[in-house]
Design an enzyme around this catalytic site. Structure first.
Site, PDB file in Angstrom:
ATOM      1  N   THR A 225       2.943   2.881   0.486  1.00 58.07           N
ATOM      2  CA  THR A 225       3.320   3.680   1.654  1.00 58.07           C
ATOM      3  C   THR A 225       2.462   3.287   2.855  1.00 58.07           C
ATOM      4  O   THR A 225       2.961   3.137   3.971  1.00 58.07           O
ATOM      5  CB  THR A 225       3.168   5.179   1.341  1.00 58.07           C
ATOM      6  OG1 THR A 225       3.678   5.418   0.025  1.00 58.07           O
ATOM      7  CG2 THR A 225       3.922   6.018   2.336  1.00 58.07           C
TER       8      THR A 225
ATOM      9  N   THR B 249      -4.338   2.503   1.871  1.00 59.39           N
ATOM     10  CA  THR B 249      -4.007   1.507   0.845  1.00 59.39           C
ATOM     11  C   THR B 249      -2.819   2.006   0.020  1.00 59.39           C
ATOM     12  O   THR B 249      -2.679   3.215  -0.197  1.00 59.39           O
ATOM     13  CB  THR B 249      -5.231   1.274  -0.049  1.00 59.39           C
ATOM     14  OG1 THR B 249      -6.247   0.646   0.750  1.00 59.39           O
ATOM     15  CG2 THR B 249      -4.915   0.363  -1.223  1.00 59.39           C
ATOM     16  N   GLY B 250      -2.014   1.055  -0.456  1.00 59.95           N
ATOM     17  CA  GLY B 250      -0.869   1.399  -1.304  1.00 59.95           C
ATOM     18  C   GLY B 250       0.435   1.022  -0.616  1.00 59.95           C
ATOM     19  O   GLY B 250       0.450   0.564   0.535  1.00 59.95           O
TER      20      GLY B 250
ATOM     21  N   GLY C  82      -4.387   3.510  -6.229  1.00 59.59           N
ATOM     22  CA  GLY C  82      -4.593   2.102  -5.893  1.00 59.59           C
ATOM     23  C   GLY C  82      -6.055   1.696  -5.970  1.00 59.59           C
ATOM     24  O   GLY C  82      -6.426   0.607  -5.542  1.00 59.59           O
TER      25      GLY C  82
ATOM     26  N   GLU D 278     -11.186   4.932   1.163  1.00 61.64           N
ATOM     27  CA  GLU D 278     -10.231   5.850   1.786  1.00 61.64           C
ATOM     28  C   GLU D 278     -10.916   7.145   2.201  1.00 61.64           C
ATOM     29  O   GLU D 278     -10.635   7.693   3.282  1.00 61.64           O
ATOM     30  CB  GLU D 278      -9.079   6.139   0.820  1.00 61.64           C
ATOM     31  CG  GLU D 278      -8.184   4.930   0.623  1.00 61.64           C
ATOM     32  CD  GLU D 278      -7.193   5.088  -0.514  1.00 61.64           C
ATOM     33  OE1 GLU D 278      -6.219   4.328  -0.540  1.00 61.64           O
ATOM     34  OE2 GLU D 278      -7.393   5.955  -1.390  1.00 61.64           O
TER      35      GLU D 278
HETATM   36  C1  5RP Z   1      -4.850   4.102  -3.174  1.00 59.10           C
HETATM   37  C2  5RP Z   1      -4.172   5.393  -2.896  1.00 59.10           C
HETATM   38  C3  5RP Z   1      -2.743   5.327  -2.469  1.00 59.10           C
HETATM   39  O1  5RP Z   1      -2.625   5.867  -1.202  1.00 59.10           O
HETATM   40  C4  5RP Z   1      -1.918   6.098  -3.459  1.00 59.10           C
HETATM   41  O2  5RP Z   1      -2.135   5.565  -4.769  1.00 59.10           O
HETATM   42  C5  5RP Z   1      -0.427   6.050  -3.121  1.00 59.10           C
HETATM   43  O3  5RP Z   1       0.036   4.732  -3.247  1.00 59.10           O
HETATM   44  P1  5RP Z   1       1.578   4.390  -3.077  1.00 59.10           P
HETATM   45  O4  5RP Z   1       1.937   4.619  -1.647  1.00 59.10           O
HETATM   46  O5  5RP Z   1       1.666   2.933  -3.492  1.00 59.10           O
HETATM   47  O6  5RP Z   1       2.351   5.287  -4.022  1.00 59.10           O
HETATM   48  O7  5RP Z   1      -4.742   6.450  -2.982  1.00 59.10           O
HETATM   49  O8  5RP Z   1      -6.136   4.297  -3.685  1.00 59.10           O
END
Ligand code: 5RP
Length: 232
Positions: free
Chosen positions: A33, A30-31, A105, A111
């Site tokens: 990336t 999630t997020g 996120g 996760e």
């Molecule tokens: C969600 C996460 C995401 O992987 C983490 O917050 C990184 O997000 P981004 O790629 O938007 O910076 O742990 O729970």
């Protein structure tokens, strides 16, 4: 967000998509990336790569994956998969031992479940996420809503900092699991295992320290992707 960060994320995501082989069951993080990876994987599937249904770690990722042409498992169903071949996810911080802070996120519980289902867990990050010591990013902790103020007090007693209840513009953030998130502004985490152990408290569902899970980190940097591999 600056373009170079987007480019670093996309470079790491492309490197991860290249690791996917036909027939692999994939765990999708999630997020931003992780969504770059979903897009890159969607392109490979559109180009003919054949995969079984993937496992998504959030409703947001599930929606994005379906829009990208990926089939997604119903993880609430009887007979849902217990194993993924490769899980790919982002992180908020990555240290040199491949310890992570995740949960920015608010999807840390799913996760972590998917990371533990995975034969191989690869974390993707832009260069700014690579740190020497974890903890500048507030540590997310998912807690049940019942008695959350008491749980927050116990976390404060255990860690020495006051947790902050995460909110959105609409009010208190509710995770996909119906829980709250408390962000713990620790500043630095010198002993991640001790911090994780201190969070074994009633009301805590899961925390965002991923200490042993990541096998590989792909860090997007200017011009190339740096690969970090867990020492055996
Ligand atoms: C969600 C996460 C995401 O992987 C983490 O917050 C990184 O997000 P981004 O790629 O938007 O910076 O742990 O729970």
């Amino acid at each position: 967000m600056t373009d170079h960060v987007t480019a670093e994320r996309e470079a790491a995501a492309a490197a991860a998509a290249a690791m996917v082989e036909p027939g692999m069951r994939i765990g999708l993080g999630t997020g931003r990336t992780a969504l770059a990876f979903v897009a890159a994987l969607g392109e490979r599937v559109a180009g003919g790569l054949s995969l079984p249904a993937a496992v998504a770690t959030s409703r947001r990722t599930e929606d994005a994956a379906k829009a990208a042409g990926l089939a997604i498992c119903d993880m609430m169903a009887d007979g849902a998969p217990t194993h993924v071949d490769l899980a790919i996810d982002g992180a908020d911080e990555v240290d040199g031992n491949l310890c992570l802070i995740k949960g920015g996120g608010a999807s840390l519980l799913r996760e972590k479940i998917v990371a533990h289902m995975a034969a191989r867990f690869v974390v993707l990050a832009d260069a700014a996420k690579r740190v020497d010591t974890l903890g500048a990013f507030p540590l997310p902790v998912e807690v049940v809503p019942f008695g959350w103020t008491a749980t927050a007090g116990q976390i404060e007693a255990a860690l020495g900092v006051a947790p902050v209840l995460r909110r959105t513009a609409e009010g208190v953030l509710i995770t996909d699991n119906g829980n709250y998130v408390l962000d713990c502004p620790l500043g630095r985490i010198d002993d991640p295992a001790a911090t994780a152990a201190a969070l074994a408290l009633p009301g805590v569902v899961e925390h965002g320290l991923f200490i042993t899970e990541a096998d590989v980190a792909l860090i997007g940097t200017a011009g190339r992707v740096e690969t970090l591999t867990r020492a055996k």
